[in-house]
Design a protein around this motif. Structure first.
Motif, PDB file in Angstrom:
ATOM      1  N   UNK A  72       0.832  -1.208   0.000  1.00 48.96           N
ATOM      2  CA  UNK A  72       0.000   0.000   0.000  1.00 48.96           C
ATOM      3  C   UNK A  72       0.865   1.257   0.000  1.00 48.96           C
ATOM      4  N   UNK A  73       1.922   1.248   0.777  1.00 53.25           N
ATOM      5  CA  UNK A  73       2.798   2.417   0.869  1.00 53.25           C
ATOM      6  C   UNK A  73       3.605   2.628  -0.411  1.00 53.25           C
ATOM      7  N   UNK A  74       3.764   1.590  -1.216  1.00 55.25           N
ATOM      8  CA  UNK A  74       4.569   1.693  -2.426  1.00 55.25           C
ATOM      9  C   UNK A  74       3.820   2.204  -3.640  1.00 55.25           C
ATOM     10  N   UNK A  75       2.532   2.510  -3.516  1.00 50.95           N
ATOM     11  CA  UNK A  75       1.758   3.013  -4.654  1.00 50.95           C
ATOM     12  C   UNK A  75       2.076   4.494  -4.844  1.00 50.95           C
ATOM     13  N   UNK A  76       2.553   4.822  -6.034  1.00 52.17           N
ATOM     14  CA  UNK A  76       3.005   6.186  -6.327  1.00 52.17           C
ATOM     15  C   UNK A  76       2.406   6.689  -7.633  1.00 52.17           C
ATOM     16  N   UNK A  89       3.551   0.795  -8.622  1.00 52.62           N
ATOM     17  CA  UNK A  89       3.753   0.221  -7.297  1.00 52.62           C
ATOM     18  C   UNK A  89       5.222  -0.139  -7.171  1.00 52.62           C
ATOM     19  N   UNK A  90       5.883   0.365  -6.131  1.00 48.23           N
ATOM     20  CA  UNK A  90       7.313   0.158  -5.927  1.00 48.23           C
ATOM     21  C   UNK A  90       7.635  -1.068  -5.079  1.00 48.23           C
ATOM     22  N   UNK A  91       6.773  -2.039  -5.050  1.00 49.79           N
ATOM     23  CA  UNK A  91       7.041  -3.259  -4.295  1.00 49.79           C
ATOM     24  C   UNK A  91       7.453  -4.354  -5.268  1.00 49.79           C
ATOM     25  N   UNK A  92       8.509  -5.105  -4.947  1.00 48.45           N
ATOM     26  CA  UNK A  92       8.970  -6.133  -5.880  1.00 48.45           C
ATOM     27  C   UNK A  92       7.966  -7.279  -6.067  1.00 48.45           C
ATOM     28  N   UNK A  93       7.058  -7.458  -5.136  1.00 50.25           N
ATOM     29  CA  UNK A  93       6.108  -8.559  -5.238  1.00 50.25           C
ATOM     30  C   UNK A  93       4.713  -8.105  -5.683  1.00 50.25           C
ATOM     31  N   UNK A  94       4.568  -6.858  -6.117  1.00 52.35           N
ATOM     32  CA  UNK A  94       3.257  -6.326  -6.500  1.00 52.35           C
ATOM     33  C   UNK A  94       2.642  -7.118  -7.652  1.00 52.35           C
ATOM     34  N   UNK A  95       3.432  -7.490  -8.630  1.00 47.36           N
ATOM     35  CA  UNK A  95       2.905  -8.241  -9.775  1.00 47.36           C
ATOM     36  C   UNK A  95       2.381  -9.600  -9.335  1.00 47.36           C
ATOM     37  N   UNK A 103       0.877 -20.804  -7.032  1.00 48.62           N
ATOM     38  CA  UNK A 103       0.596 -21.144  -5.633  1.00 48.62           C
ATOM     39  C   UNK A 103      -0.258 -20.102  -4.913  1.00 48.62           C
ATOM     40  N   UNK A 104      -0.309 -18.900  -5.469  1.00 48.82           N
ATOM     41  CA  UNK A 104      -1.000 -17.788  -4.815  1.00 48.82           C
ATOM     42  C   UNK A 104      -2.108 -17.261  -5.725  1.00 48.82           C
ATOM     43  N   UNK A 105      -3.306 -17.209  -5.219  1.00 52.74           N
ATOM     44  CA  UNK A 105      -4.424 -16.689  -6.009  1.00 52.74           C
ATOM     45  C   UNK A 105      -4.243 -15.184  -6.240  1.00 52.74           C
ATOM     46  N   UNK A 106      -4.679 -14.735  -7.389  1.00 57.43           N
ATOM     47  CA  UNK A 106      -4.590 -13.308  -7.720  1.00 57.43           C
ATOM     48  C   UNK A 106      -5.473 -12.489  -6.791  1.00 57.43           C
ATOM     49  N   UNK A 107      -4.945 -11.350  -6.374  1.00 55.79           N
ATOM     50  CA  UNK A 107      -5.708 -10.401  -5.559  1.00 55.79           C
ATOM     51  C   UNK A 107      -5.550  -9.024  -6.189  1.00 55.79           C
ATOM     52  N   UNK A 108      -6.205  -8.827  -7.346  1.00 52.92           N
ATOM     53  CA  UNK A 108      -6.007  -7.578  -8.087  1.00 52.92           C
ATOM     54  C   UNK A 108      -6.468  -6.349  -7.302  1.00 52.92           C
ATOM     55  N   UNK A 109      -5.649  -5.324  -7.362  1.00 52.31           N
ATOM     56  CA  UNK A 109      -5.972  -4.061  -6.698  1.00 52.31           C
ATOM     57  C   UNK A 109      -5.713  -2.873  -7.616  1.00 52.31           C
ATOM     58  N   UNK A 110      -4.694  -2.948  -8.456  1.00 52.52           N
ATOM     59  CA  UNK A 110      -4.362  -1.827  -9.328  1.00 52.52           C
ATOM     60  C   UNK A 110      -5.217  -1.822 -10.592  1.00 52.52           C
ATOM     61  N   UNK A 111      -5.411  -2.973 -11.200  1.00 48.34           N
ATOM     62  CA  UNK A 111      -6.220  -3.072 -12.422  1.00 48.34           C
ATOM     63  C   UNK A 111      -7.645  -2.574 -12.216  1.00 48.34           C
ATOM     64  N   UNK A 112      -8.347  -3.090 -11.204  1.00 50.55           N
ATOM     65  CA  UNK A 112      -9.713  -2.597 -10.965  1.00 50.55           C
ATOM     66  C   UNK A 112      -9.766  -1.101 -10.639  1.00 50.55           C
ATOM     67  N   UNK A 113      -8.757  -0.596  -9.952  1.00 54.89           N
ATOM     68  CA  UNK A 113      -8.729   0.839  -9.629  1.00 54.89           C
ATOM     69  C   UNK A 113      -8.585   1.660 -10.905  1.00 54.89           C
TER      70      UNK A 113
END
Length: 132
Positions: A72-76, A89-95, A103-113
């Motif tokens: 959340x803090x890395x969104x610029x 998003x400045x987080x290395x794991x954002x994608x 292994x991890x289900x998608x949790x989209x936050x940037x696309x819908x926004x």
């Protein structure tokens, strides 16, 4: 010199008591406003781009999953040029969070926004204000 001659030709009052000189001054002011219209329109569109980017970033921050708060803090918001901005998003794991992994289900936050933002409506409103 041509403008002064034109004013001198129309300085006599016409029927109805209204001076054409006064009407020409009003026309001159209107023409002056029209000449500044492109720069005012560009300024309005620049502000609309800024507003759309800020709102998109705010929606992404609200929708971002929070474990440590780094995502959340890395969104610029970064301005690219006059009429474009980038929400990143400045987080290395954002994608991995956005798109998921095997292994991890998608949790989209940037696309819908980004899809929720109606930039065309913001731009149209800004241009209507400039034209008035």
């Amino acid at each position: 010199a041509v403008r002064l001659r034109a004013y001198a030709l129309f300085a006599r009052p016409c029927g109805g008591g209204r001076s054409p000189l006064r009407a020409m001054k009003g026309l001159s002011a209107a023409l002056g406003r029209m000449q500044t219209l492109p720069s005012r329109a560009q300024d309005a569109l620049t502000q609309a781009v800024d507003q759309a980017a800020r709102e998109t970033a705010a929606r992404a921050r609200a929708a971002a999953p929070v474990r440590t708060g780094a995502l959340r803090a890395g969104i610029r918001v970064t301005r690219e040029d006059t009429l474009s901005a980038l929400v990143r998003v400045d987080s290395p794991y954002a994608a991995y969070v956005e798109l998921g992994t095997r292994w991890l289900a998608a949790r989209p936050f940037l696309g819908p926004a980004a899809q929720a933002e109606e930039f065309a409506a913001l731009a149209a409103r800004a241009l209507r204000e400039v034209i008035r």
